[in-house]
Scaffold this motif. Structure first.
Motif, PDB file in Angstrom:
ATOM      1  N   VAL A 106      13.934  -6.812  -0.472  1.00 38.44           N
ATOM      2  CA  VAL A 106      12.943  -7.698  -0.493  1.00 38.44           C
ATOM      3  C   VAL A 106      12.045  -7.502  -1.850  1.00 38.44           C
ATOM      4  N   ALA A 107      11.491  -6.046  -1.544  1.00 36.12           N
ATOM      5  CA  ALA A 107      10.500  -5.748  -2.760  1.00 36.12           C
ATOM      6  C   ALA A 107      11.314  -5.735  -4.129  1.00 36.12           C
ATOM      7  N   PHE A 108      12.739  -5.445  -4.177  1.00 30.35           N
ATOM      8  CA  PHE A 108      13.481  -5.320  -5.520  1.00 30.35           C
ATOM      9  C   PHE A 108      13.463  -6.799  -6.044  1.00 30.35           C
ATOM     10  N   LEU A 109      13.589  -7.885  -5.378  1.00 30.60           N
ATOM     11  CA  LEU A 109      13.573  -9.107  -5.613  1.00 30.60           C
ATOM     12  C   LEU A 109      12.338  -9.524  -6.334  1.00 30.60           C
ATOM     13  N   PHE A 110      11.207  -8.754  -6.020  1.00 29.77           N
ATOM     14  CA  PHE A 110      10.090  -9.197  -6.575  1.00 29.77           C
ATOM     15  C   PHE A 110       9.383  -8.295  -7.539  1.00 29.77           C
ATOM     16  N   THR A 111      10.341  -7.699  -8.414  1.00 29.09           N
ATOM     17  CA  THR A 111       9.830  -6.549  -9.352  1.00 29.09           C
ATOM     18  C   THR A 111       8.843  -6.993 -10.390  1.00 29.09           C
ATOM     19  N   SER A 112       8.652  -8.239 -10.626  1.00 34.43           N
ATOM     20  CA  SER A 112       7.939  -8.579 -11.481  1.00 34.43           C
ATOM     21  C   SER A 112       6.570  -8.843 -10.914  1.00 34.43           C
ATOM     22  N   SER A 113       6.434  -8.935  -9.699  1.00 31.94           N
ATOM     23  CA  SER A 113       5.087  -9.207  -9.155  1.00 31.94           C
ATOM     24  C   SER A 113       4.611  -8.176  -8.134  1.00 31.94           C
ATOM     25  N   VAL A 114       5.414  -7.063  -8.055  1.00 35.68           N
ATOM     26  CA  VAL A 114       5.110  -5.803  -7.152  1.00 35.68           C
ATOM     27  C   VAL A 114       4.877  -4.830  -7.898  1.00 35.68           C
ATOM     28  N   SER A 115       3.729  -3.955  -7.704  1.00 32.72           N
ATOM     29  CA  SER A 115       3.745  -2.799  -8.458  1.00 32.72           C
ATOM     30  C   SER A 115       4.653  -1.647  -8.387  1.00 32.72           C
ATOM     31  N   LEU A 116       4.960  -0.735  -9.282  1.00 31.75           N
ATOM     32  CA  LEU A 116       6.111   0.088  -9.288  1.00 31.75           C
ATOM     33  C   LEU A 116       5.742   0.998  -8.022  1.00 31.75           C
ATOM     34  N   ASN A 117       4.576   1.454  -7.725  1.00 26.99           N
ATOM     35  CA  ASN A 117       4.222   2.405  -6.457  1.00 26.99           C
ATOM     36  C   ASN A 117       4.875   1.629  -5.188  1.00 26.99           C
ATOM     37  N   VAL A 118       4.582   0.461  -5.293  1.00 24.60           N
ATOM     38  CA  VAL A 118       4.909  -0.320  -3.879  1.00 24.60           C
ATOM     39  C   VAL A 118       6.462  -0.364  -3.873  1.00 24.60           C
ATOM     40  N   LEU A 119       7.239  -0.975  -5.061  1.00 22.29           N
ATOM     41  CA  LEU A 119       8.523  -0.907  -4.950  1.00 22.29           C
ATOM     42  C   LEU A 119       9.069   0.349  -4.965  1.00 22.29           C
ATOM     43  N   ALA A 120       8.592   1.460  -5.445  1.00 19.96           N
ATOM     44  CA  ALA A 120       9.268   2.720  -4.928  1.00 19.96           C
ATOM     45  C   ALA A 120       9.213   3.396  -3.601  1.00 19.96           C
ATOM     46  N   ILE A 121       8.164   2.890  -2.954  1.00 21.49           N
ATOM     47  CA  ILE A 121       8.055   3.339  -1.529  1.00 21.49           C
ATOM     48  C   ILE A 121       8.950   2.447  -0.729  1.00 21.49           C
ATOM     49  N   ALA A 122       9.050   1.259  -0.856  1.00 26.76           N
ATOM     50  CA  ALA A 122       9.709   0.397  -0.182  1.00 26.76           C
ATOM     51  C   ALA A 122      11.398   0.787  -0.301  1.00 26.76           C
ATOM     52  N   GLU A 123      11.689   1.143  -1.501  1.00 26.21           N
ATOM     53  CA  GLU A 123      13.144   1.568  -2.048  1.00 26.21           C
ATOM     54  C   GLU A 123      13.585   2.731  -1.481  1.00 26.21           C
TER      55      GLU A 123
END
Length: 137
Positions: A106-123
Motif C-alpha cells: 500500500v505504501a508503494f502505491l502512494f509513493t508520490s504522497s508518502v515520505s521516503l522514510n515511511v516508504l522505506a520502513i513500510a517496505e
C-alpha cells in the motif's frame, strides 16, 4: 444450516491463517494476477502505473517485494516447522505478518504522497519481522 460456534478456537475461525503457507502463497498469487492485469492495462492505454517511477522499475520492484518475498515467506513458514519438528504458528502472528507485507504494498502505491522514510520502513519491515518469527517455530 450452518451455525457459528463461538467456542471454536480463533485459529480455526481464521482458516486462511491456519498454516504459514496459506496467506503468503495466496498473497503471491493474487498480487501476481493483479500485477499482470495492471501491467497489461498500462501497456494498452499508455498509462503510468506510478507517476514517479518508470514502469520497468515498478515491475522489477513488485516482482521482488510483491511476489517473490511472500512466496519465500510461505515456503519458510511451511518448511521450517517440518524441518525442526515444531508445530509452527498460526492465527494472529500470521495476520500481523500478512499486514506488514500489505503495508509495504500500500505504501508503494502512494509513493508520490508518502515520505521516503515511511516508504522505506513500510517496505523493509516485513523481512526482519519474518526473521524474528522464525526462531519461535
Amino acid at each position: 444450516m450452518v451455525t457459528r460456534d463461538s467456542s471454536i478456537p480463533v485459529s480455526r475461525r481464521l482458516t486462511p491463517f491456519a498454516y504459514g503457507f496459506r496467506p503468503f502463497f495466496l498473497a503471491a498469487f493474487l498480487y501476481a494476477f493483479i500485477g499482470i492485469v495492471a501491467w497489461l492495462v498500462a501497456r494498452q492505454t499508455g498509462a503510468s502505473l506510478l507517476p514517479t517511477l518508470p514502469p520497468q522499475l515498478w515491475h522489477g520492484h513488485e516482482m521482488l517485494f510483491g511476489f517473490i518475498v511472500p512466496a519465500i515467506a510461505g515456503f519458510l513458514l511451511t518448511a521450517v516447522p517440518s524441518w525442526t519438528g515444531h508445530k509452527g504458528f498460526a492465527g494472529w502472528p500470521l495476520v500481523v505478518l500478512a499486514l506488514l507485507w500489505l503495508a509495504g504494498r500500500v505504501a508503494f502505491l502512494f509513493t508520490s504522497s508518502v515520505s521516503l522514510n515511511v516508504l522505506a520502513i513500510a517496505e523493509l519491515v516485513f523481512l526482519p519481522a519474518l526473521a524474528a518469527f522464525l526462531p519461535t517455530l
